[in-house]
Design an enzyme around this catalytic site. Structure first.
Site, PDB file in Angstrom:
ATOM      1  CE  LYS A   1      -4.253   1.611   2.217  1.00  0.00           C
ATOM      2  NZ  LYS A   1      -5.038   1.844   1.025  1.00  0.00           N
TER       3      LYS A   1
HETATM    4  N1  PMP Z   1      -7.622  -1.992  -3.287  1.00  0.00           N
HETATM    5  C1  PMP Z   1      -7.085  -0.766  -3.195  1.00  0.00           C
HETATM    6  C2  PMP Z   1      -6.351  -0.213  -4.366  1.00  0.00           C
HETATM    7  C3  PMP Z   1      -7.221  -0.032  -1.992  1.00  0.00           C
HETATM    8  O1  PMP Z   1      -6.694   1.193  -1.896  1.00  0.00           O
HETATM    9  C4  PMP Z   1      -7.937  -0.587  -0.917  1.00  0.00           C
HETATM   10  C5  PMP Z   1      -8.099   0.200   0.353  1.00  0.00           C
HETATM   11  N2  PMP Z   1      -7.043  -0.003   1.229  1.00  0.00           N
HETATM   12  C6  PMP Z   1      -8.461  -1.883  -1.060  1.00  0.00           C
HETATM   13  C7  PMP Z   1      -8.291  -2.549  -2.263  1.00  0.00           C
HETATM   14  C8  PMP Z   1      -9.186  -2.545   0.068  1.00  0.00           C
HETATM   15  O2  PMP Z   1      -8.286  -2.859   1.090  1.00  0.00           O
HETATM   16  P1  PMP Z   1      -8.746  -2.966   2.609  1.00  0.00           P
HETATM   17  O3  PMP Z   1      -9.941  -3.833   2.626  1.00  0.00           O
HETATM   18  O4  PMP Z   1      -7.576  -3.587   3.285  1.00  0.00           O
HETATM   19  O5  PMP Z   1      -9.049  -1.596   3.070  1.00  0.00           O
END
Ligand code: PMP
Length: 296
Positions: free
Chosen positions: A153
């Site tokens: 991320k």
């Molecule tokens: N894909 C992307 C590109 C994101 O930015 C997010 C948000 N963090 C997610 C998927 C979903 O991830 P999470 O469920 O861990 O928030």
């Protein structure tokens, strides 16, 4: 909107007043998008304020750092503890929490010697709203996994997300849907995708997407509720033949998709498996029982 005069943030080991907190304008993260972050939610439950999957989020923050060579010298238990303290100091209960690991001044394209951490939080409603979304297939694809560590991320990855989301909104849609470099379904700019067909759920496999913590939670919920989930490589035509679909993410939670490129899904939302998962997720985050939703 994100902070007021008396808001407190956590910055390099100290709680400080948000409007007075400072950062260096020569930072590598500011110039090159070379940093990592998380998005976490806290909920008011009957047992008090609970940060949903705090450890999973901070572990992903550490993994993201390592993947892109940013040193991570923070202790995860301590980070969880200070996050609870941060919520208490700001009197937040239902909150969105944003930790960011950012790099010291360095204008060269090399790994940093020193990094900083900041954690802030604010009250935030459903990120993509409550209503079902009109989604557009983006002209941008997700970054190629050989161009970057797409499972991290990382701040810079969000240029791609912002381009896709802005394009969709400029064209009158609510949100974008990105394919991967080979044209398979990938994810939204800030959420993972699921779709329903023949009483099963399907979701793009990991490899070209951010492996979402909400995605993992949805898979857990489905296992408990007896809903089969398949992970694989799917095409846009698979989605267009689906009965229903949703996006899921920490900020978005579980949000229904009404249409893709103006083609609507056939099953009414309230009768879909997707809606059942949405209901279960809403109960799960506040630690309420959702076994009565069982569908065997
Ligand atoms: N894909 C992307 C590109 C994101 O930015 C997010 C948000 N963090 C997610 C998927 C979903 O991830 P999470 O469920 O861990 O928030």
């Amino acid at each position: 909107m994100y902070y007021k005069e008396n808001t407190i943030i956590f910055h390099n080991g100290k709680f400080v007043n948000a409007p007075k907190a400072v950062s260096d304008l020569y930072g590598q993260t500011l110039h090159y998008g070379y940093g990592v972050f998380e998005g976490i939610r806290a909920y008011q439950t009957s047992k008090g304020v609970k940060i949903f999957k705090a450890r999973e989020h901070y572990e992903r923050l550490r993994r993201s750092s390592h993947m892109i060579n940013i040193p991570f010298g923070f202790n995860i238990d301590e980070l969880i503890e200070v996050t609870y303290e941060l919520l208490a100091k700001n009197k937040l209960t239902n909150a969105y929490i944003r930790p960011l690991v950012f790099c010291d001044p360095n204008m060269s394209l090399t790994r940093p010697n020193k990094v900083s951490i900041m954690i802030c939080a604010w009250e935030w409603g459903a990120y993509l709203g409550d209503k079902q979304l009109r989604v557009m297939v983006s002209s941008y694809c997700r970054p190629h996994p050989k161009s970057t560590h797409i499972e991290a991320k990382a701040c810079g990855h969000y240029v791609n997300s912002i381009l896709a989301s802005t394009e969709a909104k400029d064209k009158g849609f609510d949100e974008a849907l990105l394919l991967d470099h080979d044209g398979y379904l990938a994810e939204g700019p800030g959420a993972n995708l699921f779709f329903e067909k023949f009483g099963k759920l399907f979701t793009p496999q990991v490899g070209n997407i951010l492996p979402g913590i909400t995605r993992a939670t949805v898979i857990e919920i489905c296992r408990e509720l007896g809903i089969e989930v398949r992970e694989g490589l799917y095409k846009l035509s698979d989605l267009q033949k689906a009965d229903s679909a949703f996006y899921c993410g920490t900020a978005a939670e579980v949000v229904g998709i009404q249409s893709v490129n103006n083609k609507s899904f056939v099953v009414p939302w309230n009768e879909s498996l997707s809606k059942l998962v949405q209901d279960a997720y809403r109960l799960r985050v506040v630690e309420k029982d959702y076994s009565k939703l069982l569908v065997h």
